[in-house]
Design a protein around this motif. Structure first.
Motif, PDB file in Angstrom:
ATOM      1  N   THR A  31       0.842  -1.188   0.000  1.00  0.00           N
ATOM      2  CA  THR A  31       0.000   0.000   0.000  1.00  0.00           C
ATOM      3  C   THR A  31       0.879   1.240   0.000  1.00  0.00           C
ATOM      4  OG1 THR A  31      -1.812  -1.083   1.175  1.00  0.00           O
ATOM      5  CG2 THR A  31      -1.726   1.319   1.286  1.00  0.00           C
ATOM      6  N   THR A  32       0.568   2.175  -0.878  1.00  0.00           N
ATOM      7  CA  THR A  32       1.229   3.476  -0.889  1.00  0.00           C
ATOM      8  C   THR A  32       0.312   4.482  -0.218  1.00  0.00           C
ATOM      9  OG1 THR A  32       2.401   2.958  -2.942  1.00  0.00           O
ATOM     10  CG2 THR A  32       2.233   5.279  -2.317  1.00  0.00           C
ATOM     11  N   LEU A  33       0.858   5.182   0.739  1.00  0.00           N
ATOM     12  CA  LEU A  33       0.098   6.195   1.480  1.00  0.00           C
ATOM     13  C   LEU A  33       0.583   7.574   1.062  1.00  0.00           C
ATOM     14  CD1 LEU A  33      -1.977   6.697   3.790  1.00  0.00           C
ATOM     15  CD2 LEU A  33      -0.008   6.844   5.339  1.00  0.00           C
ATOM     16  N   LEU A  76      -5.605  12.065   3.589  1.00  0.00           N
ATOM     17  CA  LEU A  76      -4.772  10.908   3.298  1.00  0.00           C
ATOM     18  C   LEU A  76      -5.367  10.170   2.106  1.00  0.00           C
ATOM     19  CD1 LEU A  76      -4.158   9.487   6.893  1.00  0.00           C
ATOM     20  CD2 LEU A  76      -2.685  11.032   5.585  1.00  0.00           C
ATOM     21  N   SER A 127      -4.744   6.538  -0.317  1.00  0.00           N
ATOM     22  CA  SER A 127      -4.049   5.253  -0.325  1.00  0.00           C
ATOM     23  C   SER A 127      -4.343   4.512  -1.616  1.00  0.00           C
ATOM     24  CB  SER A 127      -4.463   4.401   0.874  1.00  0.00           C
ATOM     25  OG  SER A 127      -5.864   4.156   0.866  1.00  0.00           O
ATOM     26  N   SER A 128      -3.385   3.660  -2.018  1.00  0.00           N
ATOM     27  CA  SER A 128      -3.519   2.916  -3.264  1.00  0.00           C
ATOM     28  C   SER A 128      -2.662   1.662  -3.190  1.00  0.00           C
ATOM     29  CB  SER A 128      -3.082   3.771  -4.451  1.00  0.00           C
ATOM     30  OG  SER A 128      -3.101   3.029  -5.655  1.00  0.00           O
ATOM     31  N   THR A 129      -3.113   0.590  -3.827  1.00  0.00           N
ATOM     32  CA  THR A 129      -2.307  -0.622  -3.930  1.00  0.00           C
ATOM     33  C   THR A 129      -1.632  -0.757  -5.290  1.00  0.00           C
ATOM     34  OG1 THR A 129      -4.271  -1.890  -4.589  1.00  0.00           O
ATOM     35  CG2 THR A 129      -3.688  -1.876  -2.237  1.00  0.00           C
ATOM     36  N   ARG A 151      -1.038   2.460  -7.247  1.00  0.00           N
ATOM     37  CA  ARG A 151      -0.645   3.842  -7.589  1.00  0.00           C
ATOM     38  C   ARG A 151      -1.358   4.336  -8.853  1.00  0.00           C
ATOM     39  NH1 ARG A 151       5.830   3.968  -7.233  1.00  0.00           N
ATOM     40  NH2 ARG A 151       5.525   2.396  -8.850  1.00  0.00           N
ATOM     41  N   TRP A 210      -6.965   5.587  -6.390  1.00  0.00           N
ATOM     42  CA  TRP A 210      -6.695   6.080  -5.046  1.00  0.00           C
ATOM     43  C   TRP A 210      -7.988   6.253  -4.259  1.00  0.00           C
ATOM     44  CZ3 TRP A 210      -1.709   6.998  -3.244  1.00  0.00           C
ATOM     45  CH2 TRP A 210      -0.706   6.914  -4.211  1.00  0.00           C
ATOM     46  N   SER A 256      -9.364  10.011   2.012  1.00  0.00           N
ATOM     47  CA  SER A 256     -10.015  10.072   3.312  1.00  0.00           C
ATOM     48  C   SER A 256     -10.868  11.328   3.451  1.00  0.00           C
ATOM     49  CB  SER A 256      -8.963  10.069   4.421  1.00  0.00           C
ATOM     50  OG  SER A 256      -8.301  11.339   4.484  1.00  0.00           O
ATOM     51  N   LEU A 282      -2.399   5.336  11.251  1.00  0.00           N
ATOM     52  CA  LEU A 282      -2.732   5.839   9.919  1.00  0.00           C
ATOM     53  C   LEU A 282      -3.827   6.900   9.947  1.00  0.00           C
ATOM     54  CD1 LEU A 282      -2.588   2.534   7.828  1.00  0.00           C
ATOM     55  CD2 LEU A 282      -0.763   4.158   8.313  1.00  0.00           C
ATOM     56  N   LEU A 290       4.138   1.497   2.503  1.00  0.00           N
ATOM     57  CA  LEU A 290       4.020   1.041   3.883  1.00  0.00           C
ATOM     58  C   LEU A 290       4.596  -0.357   4.040  1.00  0.00           C
ATOM     59  CD1 LEU A 290       0.455   2.275   4.884  1.00  0.00           C
ATOM     60  CD2 LEU A 290       2.647   3.478   5.003  1.00  0.00           C
TER      61      LEU A 290
END
Length: 364
Positions: free
Chosen positions: A6-8, A19, A21-23, A25, A28, A31, A73, A362
């Protein structure tokens, strides 16, 4: 099969923190806002020591500035006692803004640095729970002559070397200073950086350096985006050489370097200090792979017309094997590239002015 990484992405704005997040990229998830109506000029994601701690340099116009951290997070946030950064009674100063939060190297997992306004540097040795003023810089005889850039008197860059006790700080205005003893003493390192707006265009200090980044392979090599001027140094800042040839403009705020490969850097030029817009209204990210000898611009996936600037800490690079490049504009759009800045896609739009962006892959 292991779960994908996961990229935060932490996005600090004029009116709060988001925030994403993506698995992959590519797609996305964004939040809800945190610290809504507070300015967030600095963020950091610290993944050292097998854990993830988020930092936010908050600025409330009612309560003042403080540094907060989260270990879940962004689910909950903690504020150190008295805001974490506080001048002493004899310092005749009050904290105005936290411009930079910089985790140190992997080998110093508890150390976190902060660059602040008024121009000052602070060090934590307990993962950001408490901070101590760096007296060597604060008591420097040049301090009374340092000025304020357009955004304020900021220590906006803190660069600890992963190789030794070398530490670089850049400030607006004051220029680049280097410590060879972990921050105990400091000397200006600006030879070759122009200060055309001063009576002496080549002073020992006083330059308005906008951002400095360190090469990933050679820790002695630095890259700098100046107030008109793009430079590199091969000797830890003892001397600087222009690498602006080939760029559409030499003004801007962003300077990024590749996390694994030497000689690769990115800038996002603006037309001039009097016209802080992309040249010809065309937003392009320019990249060099040869230390600044040549540059190539890319705008694939970016808007055809854009008149908003990208600020110095509103851009970053992650640490993936093929690094992602990220930035946000003062118009509230955030862009991500999964291919080292060749193509981009929009992560978020219509946010408040984007002030700070940081990304991290992460740990599993």
């Amino acid at each position: 099969m292991p779960a994908p990484a996961t990229t935060l992405l932490a996005i600090g704005t004029k009116k709060g923190l988001w925030l994403a997040s993506s698995t992959d990229r590519q797609e996305w998830t964004l939040s809800d806002p945190m610290f809504l109506m507070e300015e967030i000029p600095s963020v950091a994601i610290d993944t050292r020591d097998g854990r993830t701690r988020l930092f936010a340099g908050r600025m409330s116009w009612h309560f003042g500035p403080c540094i907060a951290h989260s270990d879940d997070l962004g689910g909950t946030w903690a504020e150190p006692r008295e805001g974490g950064i506080r001048f002493g009674a004899d310092d005749d100063a009050a904290l105005e803004r936290i411009w930079q939060i910089q985790p140190d190297a992997e080998g110093r997992p508890g150390v976190v640095w902060a660059g602040c306004q008024p121009i000052s540097v602070w060090k934590s040795t307990d993962h950001g729970e408490t901070f101590t003023l760096n007296r060597g810089l604060w008591d420097h005889p040049h301090r009374s002559e340092w000025g304020a850039g357009f955004g304020g008197a900021a220590a906006h860059t803190v660069l600890p070397s992963p190789a030794d006790d070398t530490l670089h700080v850049a400030m607006s205005t004051g220029g680049v200073y280097r410590s060879d003893d972990g921050g105990a003493s400091w000397e200006p390192r600006n030879r070759g950086i122009s200060a055309y707006f001063m009576p002496d265009p080549d002073p020992e200090f006083g330059q308005c350096v906008h951002k400095v980044a360190r090469d990933a392979v050679d820790p002695d090599r630095l890259f700098a985006q100046n107030h008109h001027g793009v430079y590199t140094s091969a000797d830890r800042g003892d001397s600087w050489q222009s690498i602006a040839e080939g760029l559409p403009a030499d003004f801007g705020f962003v300077m990024l370097t590749h996390p694994h490969r030497g000689g690769t850097a990115w800038v996002i030029p603006l037309k001039a200090d009097g016209e802080r817009i992309p040249p010809d209204g065309r937003l392009l990210v320019h990249r060099t792979d040869d230390g600044g000898s040549t540059w190539e611009g890319s705008g694939t996936g970016l808007p055809q017309a854009e008149y908003n600037a990208v600020l110095r800490d509103a851009a970053c690079v992650d640490t993936a094997e093929i690094p992602g490049v990220y930035f946000g504009t003062r118009g509230g759009s955030v862009y991500a590239s999964a291919d080292e800045g060749r193509t981009f896609r929009e992560v978020a739009s219509h946010l408040p002015d984007v002030l700070s962006v940081r990304a991290a892959v992460l740990p599993g």
